[in-house]
Design a protein around this motif. Structure first.
Motif, short mmCIF file in Angstrom:
data_model
loop_
_atom_site.label_atom_id
_atom_site.label_comp_id
_atom_site.label_asym_id
_atom_site.label_seq_id
_atom_site.Cartn_x
_atom_site.Cartn_y
_atom_site.Cartn_z
N ASN A 149 49.83 -66.12 35.83
CA ASN A 149 50.52 -65.46 36.90
C ASN A 149 49.96 -65.42 38.22
N ARG B 234 51.04 -69.21 32.01
CA ARG B 234 51.93 -67.81 31.68
C ARG B 234 51.34 -67.24 30.55
N GLU B 235 50.60 -66.35 30.49
CA GLU B 235 49.83 -65.55 29.04
C GLU B 235 48.96 -66.79 28.73
N THR C 69 54.49 -53.72 31.69
CA THR C 69 54.62 -55.09 31.17
C THR C 69 56.29 -55.39 31.62
N LEU C 70 55.97 -56.45 32.44
CA LEU C 70 57.11 -57.26 33.01
C LEU C 70 57.53 -58.26 31.86
N VAL C 71 58.64 -58.41 31.48
CA VAL C 71 59.16 -59.52 30.46
C VAL C 71 59.94 -60.70 31.48
N THR C 72 59.55 -62.07 31.38
CA THR C 72 60.11 -62.85 32.10
C THR C 72 61.51 -63.59 31.08
N THR D 244 57.87 -64.93 28.17
CA THR D 244 56.57 -64.26 28.52
C THR D 244 56.45 -62.89 28.96
N SER D 245 55.35 -62.49 29.15
CA SER D 245 55.27 -61.03 29.72
C SER D 245 53.91 -61.00 30.42
N TYR D 246 53.82 -60.18 31.30
CA TYR D 246 52.57 -60.07 32.17
C TYR D 246 52.45 -58.17 32.48
N ASP D 247 51.60 -57.79 32.86
CA ASP D 247 51.31 -56.50 33.51
C ASP D 247 51.11 -56.51 34.79
N PRO E 130 60.60 -62.62 36.42
CA PRO E 130 60.53 -61.25 35.73
C PRO E 130 61.86 -60.57 35.58
#
Length: 310
Positions: free
Chosen positions: A126, A146-147, A193-196, A200-203, A289
């Motif tokens: 990210n 992404r992850e 945590t944001l989901v796309t 995928t997801s990221y903090d 996101p």
């Protein structure tokens, strides 16, 4: 004498009230000019050679060799007119290596501004800014992460989205949707945590919340901080216009920091006239996101940018 002083005061008060509408009109005019300038700049950013409208592909890499080129025997296909065999991206674990295709790299292929050579390609989760760019002709390619997944992002300064650009759609400006919010800092700051859209997801860190009143009701929105070195808050939100006139997934709003910074209570201006579409509103090749649950407002915000493809 008293009568003369009283008359002077009355004249001063009359002049003051006469000037108030003029000052308000001037401020409103300045606000509209600033908004128009922002819209122009937003459009120009999209149309840059490497802007979001240049995005023509997002190809997820598979373990092992991923050949890139316009020939049919490649795993990742470029548009006709580009080199038949451009490069091979080798994915092993968390490392992406750039290797030459049979016959070698094209002479005019550049990597981070230098002639192409075998090398590992940096890709952070990210954080696309650190990725070296592969440039040839009108193409601009780089690896994103992404992850645990890696992908090749493909941009073309002569993409159909740029050459066929038909303008953006906007609601009419409305100062009623420019509000002053109360900034409520979180101590300590929290992480969400944001989901796309691609699953995928990221903090991201959330330093606090902006509380505001609109249509007689009070609401809260939580921003994230994308870059700790930049004094900017990033709101990802959705309102009820998403079912009809605005992009269905979300819209974005960027603001500066609150009056006393993010760590202390203060105020923050939220001008929803600056709501803009996310990149995924223009292209299916982006990884946007989605708004956190608390940023899905049960009211309409009929200002800012409307749907692009309608």
């Amino acid at each position: 004498m008293r009568s003369r002083n009283r008359s002077a005061r009355l004249i001063f008060i009359a002049l003051l009230f006469a000037l108030l509408p003029a000052r308000a009109a001037f401020q409103d005019s300045a606000w509209q000019r600033d908004l128009a300038a922002w819209r122009t700049a937003h459009t120009a950013d999209l149309l840059k050679p490497d802007g979001w409208l240049s995005l023509t592909g997002l190809e997820w890499l598979q373990p092992g060799d991923n050949s890139v080129g316009s020939a049919t025997d490649n795993k990742i296909h470029l548009a006709a007119g580009n080199p038949a065999h451009l490069a091979i991206l080798h994915l092993e674990g968390e490392t992406v290596t750039l290797n030459p295709p049979p016959g070698g790299f094209p002479n005019d292929l550049l990597v981070a501004g230098a002639p192409a050579k075998p090398q590992s390609l940096r890709a952070e989760a990210n954080n696309d800014k650190v990725s070296p760019h592969l440039m040839i002709g009108t193409l601009n390619l780089y690896v994103i992460r992404r992850e645990a997944r890696f992908a090749l992002r493909i941009k073309d300064s002569h993409s159909p989205s740029i050459t066929g650009f038909h303008g953006l759609k906007w609601y009419a400006p409305d100062p009623a949707y420019r509000v002053t919010a109360k900034w409520i800092p979180y101590s300590p700051a929290k992480t969400i945590t944001l989901v796309t859209l691609v699953g995928t997801s990221y903090d991201e860190p959330v330093p606090g919340a902006a509380e505001f009143t609109l249509a007689g009701k009070t609401f809260r929105l939580e921003p994230v901080v994308e870059d700790a070195a930049v004094a900017k808050l990033f709101f990802i939100l959705r309102d009820t216009t998403s079912t009809s006139t605005t992009y269905g997934a979300c819209r974005f709003l960027y603001t500066g920091f609150p009056t006393n910074g993010v760590e202390k209570p203060g105020e923050l201006v939220l001008d929803f006239n600056h709501l803009e579409n996310p990149p995924c509103a223009y292209t299916p090749f982006s990884t946007c996101p989605l708004p956190p649950q608390g940023n899905r407002l049960p009211i309409a915000l009929p200002v800012g940018e409307q749907r692009y493809h309608d």
